[in-house]
Design a protein around this motif. Structure first.
Motif, PDB file in Angstrom:
ATOM      1  N   UNK A 307       0.813  -1.224   0.000  1.00 33.27           N
ATOM      2  CA  UNK A 307       0.000   0.000   0.000  1.00 33.27           C
ATOM      3  C   UNK A 307       0.844   1.270   0.000  1.00 33.27           C
ATOM      4  N   UNK A 308       2.191   1.128   0.008  1.00 31.65           N
ATOM      5  CA  UNK A 308       3.097   2.281   0.012  1.00 31.65           C
ATOM      6  C   UNK A 308       2.803   3.246   1.159  1.00 31.65           C
ATOM      7  N   UNK A 309       2.569   2.674   2.339  1.00 31.31           N
ATOM      8  CA  UNK A 309       2.306   3.490   3.515  1.00 31.31           C
ATOM      9  C   UNK A 309       3.599   4.117   4.027  1.00 31.31           C
ATOM     10  N   UNK A 310       3.472   5.043   4.969  1.00 29.40           N
ATOM     11  CA  UNK A 310       4.615   5.820   5.446  1.00 29.40           C
ATOM     12  C   UNK A 310       5.582   4.975   6.263  1.00 29.40           C
ATOM     13  N   UNK A 311       6.842   5.473   6.376  1.00 28.82           N
ATOM     14  CA  UNK A 311       7.847   4.801   7.196  1.00 28.82           C
ATOM     15  C   UNK A 311       7.473   4.833   8.669  1.00 28.82           C
ATOM     16  N   UNK A 312       6.728   5.882   9.059  1.00 24.43           N
ATOM     17  CA  UNK A 312       6.291   5.965  10.450  1.00 24.43           C
ATOM     18  C   UNK A 312       5.392   4.783  10.805  1.00 24.43           C
ATOM     19  N   UNK A 313       4.557   4.390   9.870  1.00 19.99           N
ATOM     20  CA  UNK A 313       3.672   3.249  10.095  1.00 19.99           C
ATOM     21  C   UNK A 313       4.483   1.961  10.226  1.00 19.99           C
ATOM     22  N   UNK A 314       5.522   1.859   9.423  1.00 19.34           N
ATOM     23  CA  UNK A 314       6.390   0.677   9.476  1.00 19.34           C
ATOM     24  C   UNK A 314       7.145   0.608  10.799  1.00 19.34           C
ATOM     25  N   UNK A 315       7.713   1.748  11.221  1.00 18.52           N
ATOM     26  CA  UNK A 315       8.469   1.790  12.469  1.00 18.52           C
ATOM     27  C   UNK A 315       7.573   1.519  13.668  1.00 18.52           C
ATOM     28  N   UNK A 316       6.356   2.003  13.611  1.00 21.20           N
ATOM     29  CA  UNK A 316       5.402   1.764  14.695  1.00 21.20           C
ATOM     30  C   UNK A 316       5.084   0.275  14.808  1.00 21.20           C
ATOM     31  N   UNK A 317       4.888  -0.379  13.668  1.00 20.43           N
ATOM     32  CA  UNK A 317       4.592  -1.820  13.658  1.00 20.43           C
ATOM     33  C   UNK A 317       5.748  -2.618  14.242  1.00 20.43           C
ATOM     34  N   UNK A 318       6.978  -2.249  13.852  1.00 16.27           N
ATOM     35  CA  UNK A 318       8.156  -2.962  14.343  1.00 16.27           C
ATOM     36  C   UNK A 318       8.313  -2.781  15.852  1.00 16.27           C
ATOM     37  N   UNK A 319       8.135  -1.569  16.317  1.00 15.83           N
ATOM     38  CA  UNK A 319       8.278  -1.281  17.745  1.00 15.83           C
ATOM     39  C   UNK A 319       7.256  -2.045  18.570  1.00 15.83           C
ATOM     40  N   UNK A 320       6.008  -2.060  18.111  1.00 13.19           N
ATOM     41  CA  UNK A 320       4.967  -2.786  18.837  1.00 13.19           C
ATOM     42  C   UNK A 320       5.229  -4.288  18.822  1.00 13.19           C
ATOM     43  N   UNK A 321       5.741  -4.781  17.704  1.00 14.25           N
ATOM     44  CA  UNK A 321       6.015  -6.218  17.583  1.00 14.25           C
ATOM     45  C   UNK A 321       7.127  -6.653  18.523  1.00 14.25           C
ATOM     46  N   UNK A 322       8.160  -5.821  18.679  1.00 14.96           N
ATOM     47  CA  UNK A 322       9.266  -6.152  19.582  1.00 14.96           C
ATOM     48  C   UNK A 322       8.749  -6.358  21.004  1.00 14.96           C
ATOM     49  N   UNK A 323       7.844  -5.484  21.429  1.00 21.24           N
ATOM     50  CA  UNK A 323       7.257  -5.628  22.771  1.00 21.24           C
ATOM     51  C   UNK A 323       6.448  -6.920  22.874  1.00 21.24           C
ATOM     52  N   UNK A 324       5.683  -7.229  21.834  1.00 20.69           N
ATOM     53  CA  UNK A 324       4.838  -8.426  21.862  1.00 20.69           C
ATOM     54  C   UNK A 324       5.686  -9.702  21.857  1.00 20.69           C
ATOM     55  N   UNK A 325       6.763  -9.712  21.050  1.00 22.90           N
ATOM     56  CA  UNK A 325       7.634 -10.894  20.997  1.00 22.90           C
ATOM     57  C   UNK A 325       8.311 -11.112  22.338  1.00 22.90           C
ATOM     58  N   UNK A 326       8.781 -10.019  22.946  1.00 23.13           N
ATOM     59  CA  UNK A 326       9.438 -10.122  24.243  1.00 23.13           C
ATOM     60  C   UNK A 326       8.495 -10.718  25.282  1.00 23.13           C
ATOM     61  N   UNK A 327       7.248 -10.290  25.236  1.00 21.54           N
ATOM     62  CA  UNK A 327       6.259 -10.814  26.178  1.00 21.54           C
ATOM     63  C   UNK A 327       5.907 -12.267  25.867  1.00 21.54           C
ATOM     64  N   UNK A 328       5.805 -12.607  24.588  1.00 25.23           N
ATOM     65  CA  UNK A 328       5.414 -13.959  24.179  1.00 25.23           C
ATOM     66  C   UNK A 328       6.509 -14.981  24.455  1.00 25.23           C
ATOM     67  N   UNK A 329       7.770 -14.588  24.245  1.00 27.74           N
ATOM     68  CA  UNK A 329       8.878 -15.548  24.366  1.00 27.74           C
ATOM     69  C   UNK A 329       9.613 -15.462  25.699  1.00 27.74           C
ATOM     70  N   UNK A 330       9.293 -14.428  26.505  1.00 25.36           N
ATOM     71  CA  UNK A 330       9.996 -14.190  27.779  1.00 25.36           C
ATOM     72  C   UNK A 330      11.474 -13.889  27.572  1.00 25.36           C
TER      73      UNK A 330
END
Length: 649
Positions: A307-330
């Protein structure tokens, strides 16, 4: 499933196809002979991606510029899920070729006409979905033996109607009805003929193959137009047919080549192979890759890119995912962030995309211990180095017992008629490599079909100085290898492929690898197809010296996963295996023809090497059983000094 016939999608469980073979040798665009059908595997975008198993090799993903690989092989941990949904877990196929004949009444026509005929006689064609049968004789139909293909990767049914009539210098009749007749004298094409019942046109199949200097279709078309048998717009050029994805390339413009359905030149898969090494093989990386949050992130990033969305949207997704992975994998958030960002980085070394030898350097460093990593944190790379002095061989510098390893094999494309350049790791879209067009297995650029093999192996590092000294002191060695290079260069230049110089060291290591595989197969019970080789040899232009071979289990889910191969690498056994392999190489049942040969095998790219002494299964060899010379191992009848193992024990 636009452009594809739903009724010809055959579930894997009904076709009895081993799922790993759908990457190689029966990947996208390849035909597979089944008891009732001959089918072709469709392109990846028509696979049910959600039900495929995701596998990763971070190094290879970056080189091929994809985010992940998808495998039709169900992991053992997902067995219960697979059993529950086994009716829905399948790879679709399409019907090809489409011409069938009845072995009894000899009628010969396309499958659609057989279906119409069966429906007219029996009221429905339900049986034809299960297996093709003759409505008159009630016996199974047989597929046509001949097809046509072109160097641009297209494939089509042989033009039976036009060929039968124009070869008889007749116009194509209004209602052609073909039959296949056999003489019973021979099973070859010269004993088979096709005739039209409507106009009595008849042609023998012995003249169907394209000559070396001319194309039979072009000649036939020109003659037919000269005699006004066809209209001016008639053409026997390639129609650009792509049955694996249901489309056509309308502007192909070349005359096709006739080939038999099972010929080797009908399908050349381009397979990229990689060993998963540290740091990509550690437990933390594996935990992150297998987490649900990481899978979701890849899907979301793919959506953002499309969809050629902004880099801010991409960085936000990555940041949120890092938190979720850390919580999921301990796992520690810093560790997760470091690995995730590393995986999302693109490769800066563009040279890796054009040179497989350079790609292997990191593997070599990991095996010999030049790559620092935490040995206690590895999930898919567990090795045990042993000093070469334990083996009593002056030429062995080190042996590494690979107790656990993971190899990823990726189907990046295929070609027809001419094989691709297997020394290039190509990451572009459908492109021409010299005179060979590479067809990609799917249009989606974010993944490739792949399989992973968990197995074991033996890595042997040789003394590079001894090999160099041997090559320098024997002018006959260089003379023999130069003769191979001349033939090899001619083939590469004619096809426009990447030029590389074959060195005496490479031929020596490659031949020895084959001999050891054959000895392991004979001595230890491994089939030659269950073992593979990986040659680590630098070119003359490389700064980093590599002199090693690795022999490893190729079918980790079938045999050789319980330490059997590693046991053969122990000092009390490996030395004897090498000695036996060298001793057997001194004699060949084809001698003296074999040992005195100056060119045999495909394109004459072997010297003293044949199936009786050196050749192994082509699926086990990196070079498709070429670039071998037994004389460099044991010498010739006239000059034993050129044999490396006659000088060094």
């Amino acid at each position: 499933m636009s452009n594809l016939e739903n009724k010809y999608q055959i579930p894997i469980k009904k076709t009895r196809v081993r799922s790993s073979t759908l990457v190689f040798p029966f990947g996208t665009g390849a035909m597979i002979d089944l008891p009732d059908w001959v089918l072709m595997t469709v392109s990846g975008e028509h696979w049910d991606r959600k039900k495929l198993t995701t596998i990763h090799d971070e190094r290879l993903e970056k080189i091929l510029k994809v985010r992940e690989f998808k495998s039709p092989v169900v992991k053992q941990s997902d067995k219960d899920l697979a059993d529950e949904k086994k009716d829905k877990l399948y790879i679709p196929f399409v019907q090809f070729p489409t011409w069938y004949f009845c072995p009894k009444c000899r009628r010969f026509k396309p499958l659609k006409e057989w279906e119409q005929d069966y429906k007219r006689v029996n009221g429905d064609d339900a049986v034809m979905v299960i297996r093709p049968v003759c409505s008159k004789c009630r016996i199974k139909l047989a597929p046509a033996r001949l097809v046509v293909a072109c160097e641009n990767g297209h494939i089509d049914d042989f033009p039976w109607i036009a060929w039968t009539h124009l070869k008889n210098h007749k116009k194509i009749c209004e209602n052609p009805k073909l039959k296949i007749k056999t003489s019973g004298v021979t099973s070859g094409l010269e004993g088979i003929s096709v005739e039209c019942e409507s106009c009595n046109a008849r042609v023998n199949l012995s003249g169907t193959f394209t000559g070396k200097d001319k194309n039979e279709f072009e000649s036939l078309e020109n003659i037919a137009k000269q005699k006004q048998l066809v209209d001016d717009d008639f053409s026997l050029k390639c129609k650009g047919n792509r049955p694996w994805d249901g489309t056509k390339d309308m502007n192909c413009g070349v005359y096709p080549t006739t080939t038999q359905r099972g010929a080797t030149n009908i399908y050349f898969p381009k397979i990229e192979s990689s060993i998963v090494i540290p740091p990509y093989s550690d437990k933390f990386t594996k935990m992150i890759e297998e987490s649900d949050s990481f899978v979701t992130m890849n899907t979301e990033l793919e959506f953002i890119e499309k969809r050629n969305l902004s880099n801010e949207e991409k960085e936000k997704t990555i940041k949120e995912t890092i938190d979720k992975i850390s919580e999921e994998t301990n796992l520690n958030k810093y560790t997760v962030k470091k690995i995730v960002l590393r995986k999302l980085e693109s490769s800066d070394d563009e040279s890796l995309t054009t040179d497989k030898t350079k790609y292997k350097e990191d593997e070599y460093k990991a095996l010999i211990g030049d790559l620092s990593y935490d040995i206690f944190n590895q999930a898919d790379f567990k090795v045990e180095p042993v000093e070469g002095s334990n083996y009593g061989k002056s030429y062995i510098k080190k042996v590494v017992l690979v107790h656990r390893m993971k190899e990823v094999r990726v189907l990046t494309g295929f070609s027809r008629i001419n094989g691709p350049d297997n020394n290039v790791m190509d990451s572009d879209d459908e492109s021409n490599e010299g005179k060979c067009k590479i067809i990609r297995p799917l249009s989606d650029k974010n993944w490739y079909p792949a399989i992973e093999v968990n197995g074991e192996g033996i890595f042997i590092e040789f003394d590079d100085k001894l090999i160099g000294k041997w090559a320098d002191e024997n002018s006959e060695v260089l003379k023999r290898v130069n003769s191979l290079n001349k033939k090899y260069y001619k083939i590469l230049s004619d096809r426009g492929f990447l030029l590389r110089k074959i060195t005496p060291k490479f031929v020596l290591l490659h031949t020895l690898s084959h001999l050891i595989i054959k000895e392991l197969s004979f001595k230890c019970g491994y089939s030659s197809t269950s073992l593979r080789e990986r040659i680590y040899c630098n070119t003359e232009s490389d700064n980093y010296n590599m002199s090693g071979i690795m022999i490893y289990t190729a079918n980790g889910d079938a045999e050789g996963t319980l330490g059997g191969l590693v046991r053969q690498g122990k000092s009390d056994r490996l030395s004897k295996i090498i000695d036996n392999a060298i001793e057997k190489a001194r004699f060949c049942s084809s001698d003296p023809v074999c040992i005195e040969s100056l060119g045999q095998g495909r394109d004459g790219l072997n010297l003293s090497a044949c199936f009786s002494c050196c050749l192994i299964s082509e699926t086990s060899c990196e070079e498709f059983n070429t670039l071998l010379d037994r004389a460099l191992i044991v010498g010739t009848l006239d000059n034993e000094r050129i044999g490396f193992f006659n000088s060094y024990k």
